[in-house]
Motif scaffolding. Structure first.
Motif, mmCIF file in Angstrom:
data_model
loop_
_atom_site.group_PDB
_atom_site.id
_atom_site.type_symbol
_atom_site.label_atom_id
_atom_site.label_comp_id
_atom_site.label_asym_id
_atom_site.label_seq_id
_atom_site.Cartn_x
_atom_site.Cartn_y
_atom_site.Cartn_z
ATOM 1 N N LEU A 207 0.832 -1.201 0.000
ATOM 2 C CA LEU A 207 0.000 0.000 0.000
ATOM 3 C C LEU A 207 0.868 1.253 0.000
ATOM 4 C CD1 LEU A 207 -2.737 1.430 0.218
ATOM 5 C CD2 LEU A 207 -2.601 1.128 2.718
ATOM 6 N N ALA A 208 1.917 1.259 0.820
ATOM 7 C CA ALA A 208 2.812 2.421 0.877
ATOM 8 C C ALA A 208 3.502 2.650 -0.462
ATOM 9 C CB ALA A 208 3.849 2.215 1.982
ATOM 10 N N ILE A 209 3.932 1.570 -1.119
ATOM 11 C CA ILE A 209 4.547 1.692 -2.434
ATOM 12 C C ILE A 209 3.569 2.291 -3.436
ATOM 13 C CG2 ILE A 209 5.297 0.311 -4.425
ATOM 14 C CD1 ILE A 209 6.795 -1.475 -2.522
ATOM 15 N N SER A 210 2.331 1.802 -3.410
ATOM 16 C CA SER A 210 1.314 2.305 -4.336
ATOM 17 C C SER A 210 1.046 3.787 -4.102
ATOM 18 C CB SER A 210 0.018 1.503 -4.173
ATOM 19 O OG SER A 210 0.228 0.133 -4.444
ATOM 20 N N ILE A 211 1.013 4.194 -2.851
ATOM 21 C CA ILE A 211 0.774 5.603 -2.530
ATOM 22 C C ILE A 211 1.930 6.464 -3.038
ATOM 23 C CG2 ILE A 211 0.590 7.256 -0.621
ATOM 24 C CD1 ILE A 211 -0.895 5.053 0.937
ATOM 25 N N VAL A 212 3.165 6.024 -2.796
ATOM 26 C CA VAL A 212 4.327 6.789 -3.252
ATOM 27 C C VAL A 212 4.355 6.880 -4.774
ATOM 28 C CG1 VAL A 212 6.844 6.809 -3.372
ATOM 29 C CG2 VAL A 212 5.713 6.352 -1.205
ATOM 30 N N ASP A 213 4.128 5.757 -5.452
ATOM 31 C CA ASP A 213 4.131 5.767 -6.912
ATOM 32 C C ASP A 213 3.073 6.712 -7.466
ATOM 33 O OD1 ASP A 213 6.237 4.064 -7.172
ATOM 34 O OD2 ASP A 213 5.098 2.361 -7.927
ATOM 35 N N THR A 214 1.888 6.681 -6.867
ATOM 36 C CA THR A 214 0.813 7.547 -7.325
ATOM 37 C C THR A 214 1.139 9.009 -7.047
ATOM 38 O OG1 THR A 214 -0.816 5.801 -6.921
ATOM 39 C CG2 THR A 214 -1.653 8.057 -7.089
ATOM 40 N N TRP A 215 1.599 9.275 -5.851
ATOM 41 C CA TRP A 215 1.952 10.642 -5.453
ATOM 42 C C TRP A 215 3.024 11.208 -6.380
ATOM 43 C CZ3 TRP A 215 0.412 13.760 -1.202
ATOM 44 C CH2 TRP A 215 1.226 14.872 -0.943
ATOM 45 N N GLN A 216 4.079 10.460 -6.596
ATOM 46 C CA GLN A 216 5.190 10.980 -7.387
ATOM 47 C C GLN A 216 4.843 11.065 -8.875
ATOM 48 O OE1 GLN A 216 9.152 9.799 -6.706
ATOM 49 N NE2 GLN A 216 9.019 9.967 -4.495
ATOM 50 N N THR A 261 10.173 13.698 0.227
ATOM 51 C CA THR A 261 9.925 13.695 1.671
ATOM 52 C C THR A 261 8.441 13.544 1.980
ATOM 53 O OG1 THR A 261 11.849 15.131 1.995
ATOM 54 C CG2 THR A 261 10.271 14.974 3.806
ATOM 55 N N ALA A 262 7.611 14.384 1.375
ATOM 56 C CA ALA A 262 6.168 14.309 1.640
ATOM 57 C C ALA A 262 5.575 13.020 1.086
ATOM 58 C CB ALA A 262 5.466 15.523 1.032
ATOM 59 N N GLY A 263 6.040 12.595 -0.091
ATOM 60 C CA GLY A 263 5.485 11.392 -0.697
ATOM 61 C C GLY A 263 5.679 10.157 0.160
ATOM 62 N N THR A 264 6.902 9.923 0.612
ATOM 63 C CA THR A 264 7.149 8.766 1.466
ATOM 64 C C THR A 264 6.508 8.936 2.840
ATOM 65 O OG1 THR A 264 9.292 9.738 2.075
ATOM 66 C CG2 THR A 264 9.289 8.070 0.337
ATOM 67 N N GLY A 265 6.428 10.179 3.319
ATOM 68 C CA GLY A 265 5.770 10.425 4.601
ATOM 69 C C GLY A 265 4.294 10.082 4.554
ATOM 70 N N VAL A 266 3.613 10.477 3.470
ATOM 71 C CA VAL A 266 2.192 10.155 3.316
ATOM 72 C C VAL A 266 2.005 8.648 3.205
ATOM 73 C CG1 VAL A 266 0.216 10.358 1.760
ATOM 74 C CG2 VAL A 266 1.563 12.374 2.329
ATOM 75 N N GLY A 272 -0.101 2.876 7.929
ATOM 76 C CA GLY A 272 -0.121 2.464 9.325
ATOM 77 C C GLY A 272 1.088 1.667 9.753
ATOM 78 N N MET A 273 2.217 1.919 9.129
ATOM 79 C CA MET A 273 3.434 1.189 9.468
ATOM 80 C C MET A 273 3.963 1.557 10.848
ATOM 81 S SD MET A 273 5.746 1.276 6.003
ATOM 82 C CE MET A 273 5.376 0.222 4.603
ATOM 83 N N THR A 274 4.726 0.627 11.422
ATOM 84 C CA THR A 274 5.474 0.932 12.628
ATOM 85 C C THR A 274 6.818 1.547 12.230
ATOM 86 O OG1 THR A 274 6.577 -1.222 12.695
ATOM 87 C CG2 THR A 274 4.421 -1.048 13.774
ATOM 88 N N ASN A 275 7.568 2.027 13.205
ATOM 89 C CA ASN A 275 8.890 2.584 12.914
ATOM 90 C C ASN A 275 9.853 1.519 12.398
ATOM 91 O OD1 ASN A 275 8.490 5.336 13.582
ATOM 92 N ND2 ASN A 275 8.573 4.831 15.764
ATOM 93 N N ARG A 276 9.695 0.282 12.859
ATOM 94 C CA ARG A 276 10.546 -0.797 12.353
ATOM 95 C C ARG A 276 10.253 -1.041 10.869
ATOM 96 N NH1 ARG A 276 12.355 -4.066 16.824
ATOM 97 N NH2 ARG A 276 13.021 -2.539 18.375
ATOM 98 N N GLN A 277 8.973 -1.013 10.509
ATOM 99 C CA GLN A 277 8.612 -1.169 9.102
ATOM 100 C C GLN A 277 9.087 0.028 8.284
ATOM 101 O OE1 GLN A 277 4.388 -1.999 10.326
ATOM 102 N NE2 GLN A 277 4.458 -3.394 8.587
ATOM 103 N N ALA A 278 9.038 1.213 8.891
ATOM 104 C CA ALA A 278 9.485 2.418 8.181
ATOM 105 C C ALA A 278 10.960 2.335 7.821
ATOM 106 C CB ALA A 278 9.212 3.654 9.039
ATOM 107 N N MET A 279 11.757 1.686 8.683
ATOM 108 C CA MET A 279 13.176 1.531 8.360
ATOM 109 C C MET A 279 13.344 0.824 7.027
ATOM 110 S SD MET A 279 14.744 0.343 12.033
ATOM 111 C CE MET A 279 14.295 1.187 13.554
ATOM 112 N N TRP A 280 12.585 -0.261 6.832
ATOM 113 C CA TRP A 280 12.648 -1.001 5.577
ATOM 114 C C TRP A 280 12.104 -0.171 4.424
ATOM 115 C CZ3 TRP A 280 15.127 -5.479 4.751
ATOM 116 C CH2 TRP A 280 15.465 -6.261 5.851
#
Length: 411
Positions: A207-216, A261-266, A272-280
């Protein structure tokens, strides 16, 4: 803090749990700060590997451009690139720290409870099996009885709608009384654990990848179609007609914040990732961006074959003739295909003309910079000397013959 779940008559009860603050992965660095540090380490670490290959002319057969192109076609110095990338990473880190300040404290201790919640959902979902079988003319009760007689008790319980009368557990209530309550089947806990530990994180990552791809994609496309956005912001990135690894984040600071910055942040927040998932997530996104600008088409690079969006694909976008196509980044090319912005033309001859033009400029510079060198010759007829001019040619920029691999060209 401890929690107790109430016991229901038909579903296995949920276990109690006690929450505690999650310890940092690398003490004493908080996880949210480490998730900001790792992408920077990955960016410069991978970039320096590619830079080492560049300056030593290793793997020349896989380079997308020649050294002559790198020297003549780019409109920005490497120092300016480093300066702007560091600026973007400083802004990116500060924005992440501000965002992390408002994040709730992450806790652990509820994992077993959450797995049990999914096991309860699986038990509840089994209630739909008997009516579903009835729709196709099958007797669920008869099938369950037959399975039980043949020793397949777990299958019988599932066919019966999640009825496992032989699977029970003893519980001690707060009053001190001991009761017998339903328990989960081992397969239910196994499947629930897989859902909780693997399936949900994979879904969040996707989901995060899809959001970033769409945003960018849409911001990137807008910065090409809107002249003011392009001239004011995005044109800076396109000073690199010949991309290289550590130029991946060479952008105007406003564009860097808005797209990256904003794209990956959104993507991080909405998934709903955790900080451990955010590292990856942050680190892999960074590695993919660097790899897309590396200037090499390696046949063994998994990042260049896992998706169609790779260094060869994005390099077309950096050329003057492909600048209005191939907007997708950094992972998939779904939007380019859907909205018909994928490059469909010929590329081989265009790349060859670019190489030849750059080489001619290098040759011209070399001929203009030839320096006369005096050579003294002693005549055998006497001590008199005469001077002869000889030209010294410097050809350090020509380098070996390079070519774009045919496998990355679309004819």
């Amino acid at each position: 803090m401890a929690f107790n779940a109430s016991v229901t008559s038909d579903l296995p009860p949920l276990p109690t749990y006690t929450l505690s603050v999650r310890p940092p992965l690398v003490s004493p660095i908080p996880d949210n700060i480490l998730s900001l540090i790792l992408p920077i380490i990955a960016y410069w670490g991978l970039s320096m590997v590619y830079h080492f290959l560049d300056v030593n002319n290793y793997f020349e057969q896989y380079r997308l451009h020649t050294p002559a192109e790198l020297a003549k076609r780019n409109r920005v110095t490497r120092w300016e690139v480093v300066r702007d990338v560091v600026l973007q990473q400083v802004v990116q880190t500060l924005a992440g720290m501000v965002l992390g300040y408002f994040d709730p404290v992450e806790t652990v201790g509820k994992e077993e409870y959450d797995v049990a919640v999914w096991a309860q959902r699986l038990r509840t979902a089994q209630r739909a099996i008997p009516p579903a079988l009835a729709l196709v003319g099958l007797d669920a009760a008869g099938l369950a009885k037959s399975a039980s007689q043949n020793g397949h008790n777990i299958l019988a319980g599932a066919l019966a709608g999640g009825s496992y009368p032989s699977i029970v557990q003893s519980l001690i209530l707060e009053s001190g009384d001991t009761i017998t309550a339903p328990a989960f089947a081992s397969w239910e806990l196994t499947v629930a654990s897989f859902i909780y530990w693997y399936l949900i994180p994979a879904f969040q990552f996707g989901l995060a990848i899809s959001i970033v791809d769409t945003w960018q994609y849409f911001w990137h496309r807008a910065m090409h179609l809107n002249r003011w956005l392009y001239v004011t912001f995005h044109s800076r990135h396109h000073r690199l007609y010949v991309p290289y690894a550590f130029g991946a984040l060479y952008n105007h600071p406003v564009e860097g914040f808005l797209l990256d910055t904003a794209g990956t942040g959104v993507g991080f927040l909405l998934s709903g990732m955790t900080n451990r998932q955010a590292m990856w997530f942050f680190t892999i996104s960074t590695i993919k961006t660097v790899d897309d600008h590396c200037g090499y088409a390696f046949p063994w690079d998994p990042l260049q074959h896992f998706t169609s969006n790779n260094a060869a694909y994005h390099d077309i976008h950096h050329q003057s003739w492909g600048i209005k196509t191939n907007f997708s980044q950094p992972f998939f090319i779904f939007w380019d295909r859907l909205l018909d912005t994928q490059w469909q033309g010929e590329t081989k001859l265009r790349y060859e003309r670019g190489r030849e033009s750059a080489q001619k400029q290098v040759d011209m510079d070399v001929s203009q910079n030839e320096e006369p060198e005096h050579e003294t010759v002693v005549s055998v007829e006497g001590p008199a000397t005469r001077t002869r001019l000889r030209r010294k040619t410097v050809d350090s920029l020509k380098g070996p013959s390079h070519g774009v691999p045919g496998s990355v060209l679309h004819n």
